[in-house]
Structures are given as structure tokens and as C-alpha cells.
Design a protein around this motif. Structure first.
Motif, PDB file in Angstrom:
ATOM      1  N   HIS A 111       0.858  -1.179   0.000  1.00  0.00           N
ATOM      2  CA  HIS A 111       0.000   0.000   0.000  1.00  0.00           C
ATOM      3  C   HIS A 111       0.896   1.230   0.000  1.00  0.00           C
ATOM      4  CE1 HIS A 111      -3.665  -2.299   0.905  1.00  0.00           C
ATOM      5  NE2 HIS A 111      -2.943  -2.986   1.768  1.00  0.00           N
ATOM      6  N   GLY A 112       0.241   2.383  -0.039  1.00  0.00           N
ATOM      7  CA  GLY A 112       0.983   3.635   0.053  1.00  0.00           C
ATOM      8  C   GLY A 112       0.304   4.540   1.057  1.00  0.00           C
ATOM      9  N   LEU A 113       1.047   5.517   1.525  1.00  0.00           N
ATOM     10  CA  LEU A 113       0.460   6.519   2.416  1.00  0.00           C
ATOM     11  C   LEU A 113       0.887   7.888   1.922  1.00  0.00           C
ATOM     12  CD1 LEU A 113      -1.003   7.414   5.032  1.00  0.00           C
ATOM     13  CD2 LEU A 113       1.180   7.161   6.203  1.00  0.00           C
ATOM     14  N   LEU A 114      -0.097   8.608   1.401  1.00  0.00           N
ATOM     15  CA  LEU A 114       0.152   9.972   0.955  1.00  0.00           C
ATOM     16  C   LEU A 114      -0.817  10.874   1.691  1.00  0.00           C
ATOM     17  CD1 LEU A 114       0.849  11.313  -2.540  1.00  0.00           C
ATOM     18  CD2 LEU A 114      -0.988  12.341  -1.244  1.00  0.00           C
ATOM     19  N   ILE A 115      -0.296  11.920   2.314  1.00  0.00           N
ATOM     20  CA  ILE A 115      -1.171  12.879   2.983  1.00  0.00           C
ATOM     21  C   ILE A 115      -1.101  14.178   2.202  1.00  0.00           C
ATOM     22  CG2 ILE A 115      -1.696  14.081   5.128  1.00  0.00           C
ATOM     23  CD1 ILE A 115      -0.306  11.732   6.581  1.00  0.00           C
ATOM     24  N   ALA A 116      -2.262  14.589   1.699  1.00  0.00           N
ATOM     25  CA  ALA A 116      -2.325  15.772   0.850  1.00  0.00           C
ATOM     26  C   ALA A 116      -2.000  17.015   1.665  1.00  0.00           C
ATOM     27  CB  ALA A 116      -3.712  15.889   0.234  1.00  0.00           C
ATOM     28  N   GLY A 117      -1.144  17.861   1.132  1.00  0.00           N
ATOM     29  CA  GLY A 117      -0.870  19.149   1.753  1.00  0.00           C
ATOM     30  C   GLY A 117       0.341  19.163   2.666  1.00  0.00           C
ATOM     31  N   HIS A 119       4.289  16.920   3.642  1.00  0.00           N
ATOM     32  CA  HIS A 119       5.314  16.102   2.997  1.00  0.00           C
ATOM     33  C   HIS A 119       5.290  14.676   3.528  1.00  0.00           C
ATOM     34  CE1 HIS A 119       7.628  20.056   2.137  1.00  0.00           C
ATOM     35  NE2 HIS A 119       6.644  19.852   1.291  1.00  0.00           N
ATOM     36  N   VAL A 120       4.226  13.958   3.227  1.00  0.00           N
ATOM     37  CA  VAL A 120       4.160  12.536   3.579  1.00  0.00           C
ATOM     38  C   VAL A 120       3.812  11.766   2.326  1.00  0.00           C
ATOM     39  CG1 VAL A 120       2.954  10.765   4.905  1.00  0.00           C
ATOM     40  CG2 VAL A 120       3.537  12.926   5.994  1.00  0.00           C
ATOM     41  N   ASN A 121       4.717  10.897   1.932  1.00  0.00           N
ATOM     42  CA  ASN A 121       4.527  10.085   0.738  1.00  0.00           C
ATOM     43  C   ASN A 121       5.437   8.878   0.875  1.00  0.00           C
ATOM     44  OD1 ASN A 121       4.621   8.937  -1.798  1.00  0.00           O
ATOM     45  ND2 ASN A 121       4.669  10.885  -2.890  1.00  0.00           N
ATOM     46  N   VAL A 122       4.912   7.802   1.458  1.00  0.00           N
ATOM     47  CA  VAL A 122       5.736   6.610   1.674  1.00  0.00           C
ATOM     48  C   VAL A 122       4.997   5.372   1.178  1.00  0.00           C
ATOM     49  CG1 VAL A 122       7.125   7.414   3.637  1.00  0.00           C
ATOM     50  CG2 VAL A 122       4.881   6.426   4.053  1.00  0.00           C
ATOM     51  N   MET A 123       5.754   4.360   0.892  1.00  0.00           N
ATOM     52  CA  MET A 123       5.168   3.068   0.564  1.00  0.00           C
ATOM     53  C   MET A 123       5.052   2.268   1.855  1.00  0.00           C
ATOM     54  SD  MET A 123       7.175   2.098  -2.902  1.00  0.00           S
ATOM     55  CE  MET A 123       6.268   0.598  -3.267  1.00  0.00           C
ATOM     56  N   SER A 130       7.597   1.635   7.973  1.00  0.00           N
ATOM     57  CA  SER A 130       7.852   2.958   7.410  1.00  0.00           C
ATOM     58  C   SER A 130       7.621   3.999   8.491  1.00  0.00           C
ATOM     59  CB  SER A 130       6.909   3.243   6.241  1.00  0.00           C
ATOM     60  OG  SER A 130       7.088   2.305   5.223  1.00  0.00           O
ATOM     61  N   LYS A 131       8.508   4.982   8.529  1.00  0.00           N
ATOM     62  CA  LYS A 131       8.388   6.020   9.560  1.00  0.00           C
ATOM     63  C   LYS A 131       8.594   7.378   8.909  1.00  0.00           C
ATOM     64  CE  LYS A 131      10.189   6.815  14.221  1.00  0.00           C
ATOM     65  NZ  LYS A 131      11.211   6.355  15.163  1.00  0.00           N
ATOM     66  N   VAL A 132       7.677   8.278   9.175  1.00  0.00           N
ATOM     67  CA  VAL A 132       7.780   9.610   8.581  1.00  0.00           C
ATOM     68  C   VAL A 132       7.164  10.628   9.545  1.00  0.00           C
ATOM     69  CG1 VAL A 132       5.646   9.295   7.241  1.00  0.00           C
ATOM     70  CG2 VAL A 132       7.325  10.945   6.469  1.00  0.00           C
ATOM     71  N   THR A 133       7.771  11.787   9.599  1.00  0.00           N
ATOM     72  CA  THR A 133       7.328  12.821  10.537  1.00  0.00           C
ATOM     73  C   THR A 133       6.946  14.079   9.770  1.00  0.00           C
ATOM     74  OG1 THR A 133       8.748  11.962  12.284  1.00  0.00           O
ATOM     75  CG2 THR A 133       8.042  14.240  12.520  1.00  0.00           C
ATOM     76  N   PRO A 139      -5.228  24.443  10.471  1.00  0.00           N
ATOM     77  CA  PRO A 139      -6.405  23.631  10.795  1.00  0.00           C
ATOM     78  C   PRO A 139      -7.140  23.228   9.519  1.00  0.00           C
ATOM     79  CG  PRO A 139      -6.395  25.697  12.042  1.00  0.00           C
ATOM     80  CD  PRO A 139      -5.331  25.808  11.001  1.00  0.00           C
ATOM     81  N   GLY A 140      -7.798  22.095   9.578  1.00  0.00           N
ATOM     82  CA  GLY A 140      -8.558  21.638   8.417  1.00  0.00           C
ATOM     83  C   GLY A 140      -8.504  20.131   8.302  1.00  0.00           C
ATOM     84  N   GLU A 141      -9.046  19.633   7.196  1.00  0.00           N
ATOM     85  CA  GLU A 141      -9.041  18.192   6.947  1.00  0.00           C
ATOM     86  C   GLU A 141      -7.987  17.852   5.904  1.00  0.00           C
ATOM     87  OE1 GLU A 141     -13.638  16.811   7.737  1.00  0.00           O
ATOM     88  OE2 GLU A 141     -12.566  16.121   5.950  1.00  0.00           O
ATOM     89  N   TYR A 142      -7.198  16.862   6.203  1.00  0.00           N
ATOM     90  CA  TYR A 142      -6.155  16.423   5.289  1.00  0.00           C
ATOM     91  C   TYR A 142      -6.499  15.002   4.846  1.00  0.00           C
ATOM     92  CZ  TYR A 142      -3.325  20.307   7.092  1.00  0.00           C
ATOM     93  OH  TYR A 142      -2.843  21.544   7.439  1.00  0.00           O
ATOM     94  N   ALA A 143      -6.598  14.818   3.551  1.00  0.00           N
ATOM     95  CA  ALA A 143      -6.905  13.478   3.042  1.00  0.00           C
ATOM     96  C   ALA A 143      -5.661  12.605   3.143  1.00  0.00           C
ATOM     97  CB  ALA A 143      -7.366  13.566   1.593  1.00  0.00           C
ATOM     98  N   MET A 144      -5.900  11.359   3.527  1.00  0.00           N
ATOM     99  CA  MET A 144      -4.815  10.389   3.697  1.00  0.00           C
ATOM    100  C   MET A 144      -5.157   9.247   2.740  1.00  0.00           C
ATOM    101  SD  MET A 144      -4.030   8.747   7.420  1.00  0.00           S
ATOM    102  CE  MET A 144      -5.456   7.681   7.656  1.00  0.00           C
ATOM    103  N   VAL A 145      -4.417   9.107   1.678  1.00  0.00           N
ATOM    104  CA  VAL A 145      -4.828   8.164   0.639  1.00  0.00           C
ATOM    105  C   VAL A 145      -3.759   7.108   0.387  1.00  0.00           C
ATOM    106  CG1 VAL A 145      -6.283   9.870  -0.521  1.00  0.00           C
ATOM    107  CG2 VAL A 145      -3.937   9.574  -1.269  1.00  0.00           C
ATOM    108  N   CYS A 146      -4.234   5.960  -0.063  1.00  0.00           N
ATOM    109  CA  CYS A 146      -3.339   4.911  -0.533  1.00  0.00           C
ATOM    110  C   CYS A 146      -3.018   5.224  -1.991  1.00  0.00           C
ATOM    111  CB  CYS A 146      -4.010   3.551  -0.425  1.00  0.00           C
ATOM    112  SG  CYS A 146      -3.016   2.225  -1.154  1.00  0.00           S
ATOM    113  N   HIS A 147      -1.748   5.328  -2.305  1.00  0.00           N
ATOM    114  CA  HIS A 147      -1.379   5.691  -3.668  1.00  0.00           C
ATOM    115  C   HIS A 147      -0.572   4.603  -4.360  1.00  0.00           C
ATOM    116  CE1 HIS A 147       2.086   6.683  -1.393  1.00  0.00           C
ATOM    117  NE2 HIS A 147       2.777   7.103  -2.432  1.00  0.00           N
ATOM    118  N   GLU A 148      -0.705   3.377  -3.866  1.00  0.00           N
ATOM    119  CA  GLU A 148      -0.139   2.240  -4.590  1.00  0.00           C
ATOM    120  C   GLU A 148      -1.307   1.323  -4.919  1.00  0.00           C
ATOM    121  OE1 GLU A 148       2.960   1.683  -5.538  1.00  0.00           O
ATOM    122  OE2 GLU A 148       3.831   3.433  -4.537  1.00  0.00           O
TER     123      GLU A 148
END
Ligand code: CUA
Length: 167
Positions: A111-117, A119-123, A130-133, A139-148
Motif C-alpha cells: 500500500h501507500g500513504l500519501l497525505i495531501a498538503g 510532505h508525507v509520501n511513503v510506501m 515505514s516512519k515519517v514525521t 487547521p482543516g481536513e487532510y486526506a490520507m490516501v493509498c497511492h499504490e
């Protein structure tokens, strides 16, 4: 016995020089940029953060208890698992200004983890951690999508991060 005809050598010489100098300067410039980013700015390829048996993710700490936990003032950690076709947790709430570290893996396929807006883009690979900070300032809603691509319902695999305004 005849001498080769005298040629106006400077024209050729300058023309060659005009190609030779950039062909030396460009690789040197690229190597310098590489050295500055690698050693100066610390930018490098991701390394192995950890491994986990892909068949025993749900029994292995910390993935046995996925979720959000506070690790300090304005600092959070999200232990995240992915499987077809969902993230756990699928909705995360943090206050604005939070620095969030995601520790994630997959229970089944890639799978993938991409958070719009941000700098998170990991497989998310089975067997790998996988570890990313990142920091959520606005404030707001950030979409968290699978990009694989992970199968027939790949497009439904998403969640959200809700960044709440400071009171
Ligand atoms: Cu999971 Cu695409």
C-alpha cells in the motif's frame, strides 16, 4: 612535402572549448549539489526503519495497538496499519501545530500513504516498517490516501486527518 594548409585554429579551439568546459562544469556542479544535499542538508534515501513479520502484524508491538498517542508537548505518534482496503486508524484528530510521526506497515499487500498538503509520501510494504514525521500547522481536513494500486477497491482506501484549531 606540402604542409597541411594553415587553418584559423582559434575558431575551432573556442568552439571546442565552449563544449568542453560545460561538460566538465555540469558534472562537477551536480556532484557538488549531491554532496551539499547529502552531507549538508542530510537528504538521503530512506533506510530500513524496522521489520515486522507480515503475518504477525496484529500480534507485534506497536502494531497490536494502532492509534494516536501523545509523545510530548505538541508531539504525537500514529501507529498505523494498512490492509485491503483501509487504514487503521482511519481518522486522526490532532490540534494545529502538532508534529506527528507515523509508524506504519502493511498487513497484506503493498500500500501507500500519501497525505495531501504535507510532505508525507511513503510506501507501506509487508514486512517493512515505514516512519515519517510531519507538522500540521493549518487547521482543516487532510486526506490520507493509498497511492499504490492494491486491488479492486484501491480507490476506496483513504482516511483523513482532522487538524483542530487551537482554542
Ligand atoms: Cu491500498 Cu491502494
Amino acid at each position: 612535402m606540402t604542409e597541411p594548409p594553415a587553418r584559423p585554429g582559434t575558431t575551432v579551439h573556442l568552439y571546442e572549448l565552449a563544449w568542453i568546459l560545460p561538460s566538465i562544469a555540469i558534472p562537477i556542479g551536480m556532484l557538488a549539489a549531491l554532496a551539499v544535499t547529502a552531507f549538508g542538508a542530510g537528504i538521503h534515501l530512506p533506510t530500513v526503519e524496522g521489520r515486522v513479520s507480515p503475518t504477525r502484524v496484529a500480534q507485534t508491538a506497536p502494531f497490536d495497538t494502532p492509534g494516536l498517542r501523545q509523545t510530548g508537548p505538541d508531539r504525537y505518534e500514529v501507529v498505523l496499519t494498512s490492509q485491503i482496503w483501509t487504514f487503521a486508524p482511519n481518522e486522526i484528530r490532532v490540534p494545529a501545530g502538532s508534529t506527528v510521526t507515523f509508524v506504519a506497515t502493511s498487513k497484506d499487500v503493498v500500500h501507500g500513504l500519501l497525505i495531501a498538503g504535507v510532505h508525507v509520501n511513503v510506501m507501506l510494504l509487508p514486512g517493512q516498517v515505514s516512519k515519517v514525521t510531519t507538522r500540521f500547522d493549518r487547521p482543516g481536513e487532510y486526506a490520507m490516501v493509498c497511492h499504490e494500486y492494491c486491488g479492486i477497491a484501491h480507490h476506496t482506501m483513504w482516511g483523513k486527518i482532522i487538524v483542530e484549531p487551537r482554542s
